[in-house]
Scaffold this active site. Sequence first.
Site, PDB file in Angstrom:
ATOM      1  N   HIS A  73       0.830  -1.211   0.000  1.00 19.90           N
ATOM      2  CA  HIS A  73       0.000   0.000   0.000  1.00 19.90           C
ATOM      3  C   HIS A  73       0.866   1.263   0.000  1.00 19.90           C
ATOM      4  O   HIS A  73       0.484   2.292   0.566  1.00 19.90           O
ATOM      5  CB  HIS A  73      -0.953   0.015   1.198  1.00 19.90           C
ATOM      6  CG  HIS A  73      -1.944  -1.104   1.209  1.00 19.90           C
ATOM      7  ND1 HIS A  73      -3.142  -1.056   0.519  1.00 19.90           N
ATOM      8  CD2 HIS A  73      -1.906  -2.316   1.807  1.00 19.90           C
ATOM      9  CE1 HIS A  73      -3.799  -2.188   0.705  1.00 19.90           C
ATOM     10  NE2 HIS A  73      -3.072  -2.979   1.471  1.00 19.90           N
ATOM     11  N   ASN A 146     -10.162  -3.310   1.732  1.00 17.08           N
ATOM     12  CA  ASN A 146      -9.751  -3.322   0.329  1.00 17.08           C
ATOM     13  C   ASN A 146     -10.971  -3.142  -0.563  1.00 17.08           C
ATOM     14  O   ASN A 146     -12.107  -3.136  -0.087  1.00 17.08           O
ATOM     15  CB  ASN A 146      -9.063  -4.653  -0.024  1.00 17.08           C
ATOM     16  CG  ASN A 146      -7.691  -4.794   0.615  1.00 17.08           C
ATOM     17  OD1 ASN A 146      -6.988  -3.816   0.833  1.00 17.08           O
ATOM     18  ND2 ASN A 146      -7.311  -6.019   0.926  1.00 17.08           N
ATOM     19  N   HIS A 337      -4.555   0.898  11.592  1.00 20.77           N
ATOM     20  CA  HIS A 337      -4.273  -0.310  12.367  1.00 20.77           C
ATOM     21  C   HIS A 337      -5.598  -1.004  12.638  1.00 20.77           C
ATOM     22  O   HIS A 337      -6.536  -0.394  13.175  1.00 20.77           O
ATOM     23  CB  HIS A 337      -3.580   0.084  13.669  1.00 20.77           C
ATOM     24  CG  HIS A 337      -3.170  -1.056  14.541  1.00 20.77           C
ATOM     25  ND1 HIS A 337      -3.131  -2.373  14.107  1.00 20.77           N
ATOM     26  CD2 HIS A 337      -2.794  -1.087  15.855  1.00 20.77           C
ATOM     27  CE1 HIS A 337      -2.737  -3.143  15.097  1.00 20.77           C
ATOM     28  NE2 HIS A 337      -2.538  -2.391  16.167  1.00 20.77           N
ATOM     29  N   TYR A 360       0.251  -4.565  11.816  1.00 20.37           N
ATOM     30  CA  TYR A 360       0.073  -3.146  11.496  1.00 20.37           C
ATOM     31  C   TYR A 360       0.802  -2.260  12.496  1.00 20.37           C
ATOM     32  O   TYR A 360       1.460  -1.288  12.116  1.00 20.37           O
ATOM     33  CB  TYR A 360      -1.416  -2.800  11.454  1.00 20.37           C
ATOM     34  CG  TYR A 360      -2.057  -3.086  10.123  1.00 20.37           C
ATOM     35  CD1 TYR A 360      -2.156  -4.393   9.638  1.00 20.37           C
ATOM     36  CD2 TYR A 360      -2.559  -2.066   9.331  1.00 20.37           C
ATOM     37  CE1 TYR A 360      -2.742  -4.665   8.419  1.00 20.37           C
ATOM     38  CE2 TYR A 360      -3.147  -2.331   8.103  1.00 20.37           C
ATOM     39  CZ  TYR A 360      -3.232  -3.626   7.654  1.00 20.37           C
ATOM     40  OH  TYR A 360      -3.802  -3.890   6.440  1.00 20.37           O
TER      41      TYR A 360
END
Length: 702
Positions: A73, A146, A337, A360
């Site tokens: 990402h 996503n 996160h 994360y």
Amino acid sequence: MSADGSGDKQEQLDPLRDRPEDGPLTTNTGTRVADTDNSLRVGERGPTLLEDFHFREKITHFDHERIPERVVHARGAGAYGVFRPYESLAEFTRADFLQDPERETPVFVRFSTVAGSRGSADTVRDVRGFAVKFYTREGNYDLVGNNMPVFFIQDAIKFPDFVHAVKPEPHNEIPQAQSAHDTFWDFVSLQPESTHMLMWLMSDRALPRSYRMMQGFGVHTFRFVNAEGRGTFVKFHWKPVLGTHSLVWEECQTIAGKDPDFNRRDLWEAIEAGDFPEFELGVQLVPEEDEFRFDFDLLDPTKIIPEETVPVRPVGRMTLNRNPDNFFAETEQVAFHTAHVVPGIDFTNDPLLQGRNFSYLDTQLIRLGGPNFQQLPVNAPVTTVRNNQRDGYGQHRVHPGRAAYSPNSLAGGCPATASEAAGAYVHHQERVDGVKIRRRSESFADHYSQATLFWNSMADWEKEHIVAAFRFELGKVGDRRIRERQVDRLNHVDHALATRVAEGIGVAPPKAPVTENHGRTSPALSLAESPAETIATRRIAVLAADGVDGTDVETLRSALTDGGAIVEVLAPRDGEIRTADGGTLTVDRAMSTMASVLYDAVCVPGGEDSARALGEDGLARHYVAEAFKHGKSIAALGAGVEVLRGLNLPDVRLAEDGDGVVDDLGVVSGTDDGKAATVVAAFADAVAYHRHWARDSDRVPG
């Protein structure tokens, strides 16, 4: 800041915004600078002196101003906005931001590609990230998702393997931002659990027209918890108000060269123009007692809950209404996160989610320089933060007093813990029994039935695109064994699919299906089932040259702009062109600086001289032919019809004198005087349809 510690995010950020016009140039310590163009030296041609503190500070800061990019990402775009629920969801969750339809919660959203580096293009075939940070009165909640509702793997322990496989190959760092290479297909062909996600990745879902026209999904099954402690399983969906639309692969490859920032630019310009992107939040709710009533495991992140089984319930709307002031400070430093939750939202035992909850946080620590990254303005909650966590890199707060521990008496026991009634987060109580074991549940073992469901649900043109995508990707794989192995996986999905892919990549087609296709469909999975009847923010190119019919152009511009479209006049040169009545028309852009792939539709107005010039202009002809090949709407008025006629577009009927208006496969034409408004109205309807896939576009040169 309000009494309860909440506040408006923009008010919170405003004092932190640097305004250069407010004062003179200074060093980081506030010393005013008289000259920033010349370093301090001995004489005009002598050596530079180390005592030049301004030079040293400026260079040192420059040398250190890059931070590690995200492993995945890395390339993204962000925006601020607000979220408002439609109704109270107190029946299912105590989450404060989902209770009051009158309350707006500020948000920051980051869209992203996954596999490529920060410098890669926007329009690669890839999953897209869709992460939302809610700045709620109870703290920050991050819905990290996503644009596809499933994932490649079931257990987070395999995530490093997956990412290593999809990234550029380590021996030569090639290819960038592509899954079309040996290591990726080697990995996924050995992982049957990846098959469902591959169907999504090879579909047009991997090629969004815009971040504003892209769905989002929470991927995992989460849990709502209400005030009584009752849990409800929940899956999150974001649905764009403009509809879900995609590009085509050939178009994506061209855009990557013409404008690699295509999606980022689109988002930025839409917000700047006041065309604020909107998304509806929906949820699929499953009572805890129904956890095992499905033929798949709710905790399996490679599975969806078909919407025909559990409908999506719309619960609120998000509007993105402001661009960041600084890309690095906000979009690059924002930290999402999955474990940033608020009371009323909890986790499940999804093994991929459990791993993300660790990963994360771990990545933010190294990417943003230490444990205080949540003090960065874009990450800071609007509620007050009080704890005993001290020191470390990037500590911005000044903590007075002696007591940095709990319990204490020196600080009066403060900060004190809170009760659940006072808003404290309490984890949902769930009994867990079992032995320590490295083994996956048998309920995770069905890797193909939902891949088949996806394939069955596609329109014919979507299936054509999926076959072409597999052929392109596997055609880039050098190891023939990998090609054969992936075809074998596809044969578990659908025999005809596997056969067609095999025939395109030079491997032997499978002789018989492994299992019979179950025949089930889910219409919600098809892009063809969710058109949005609007032309709002669609970009339309009007091709013109000297002698153009100015009235046609104004009719086009007025009607389409009133519908919310963005109309640009393109000509062989920039500046002004002559109209047929002797006037002038301002050109928005020269054709050579743009491309048809950057527009949603193309129109050729009337005017004999203009039509003649455009018909002899190879670039103008390419604009129209390429738009036709990509399924886009095309219109021609008066003499402009001759430009289309000269292209011999296959199987398309164009208007003749006396025909009125002809709309054939999204090609709208009219030669009769006084019909411009009718042509434009039909053209607008065709543009709203998005793409016209019934055309025989294969006969048009690429």
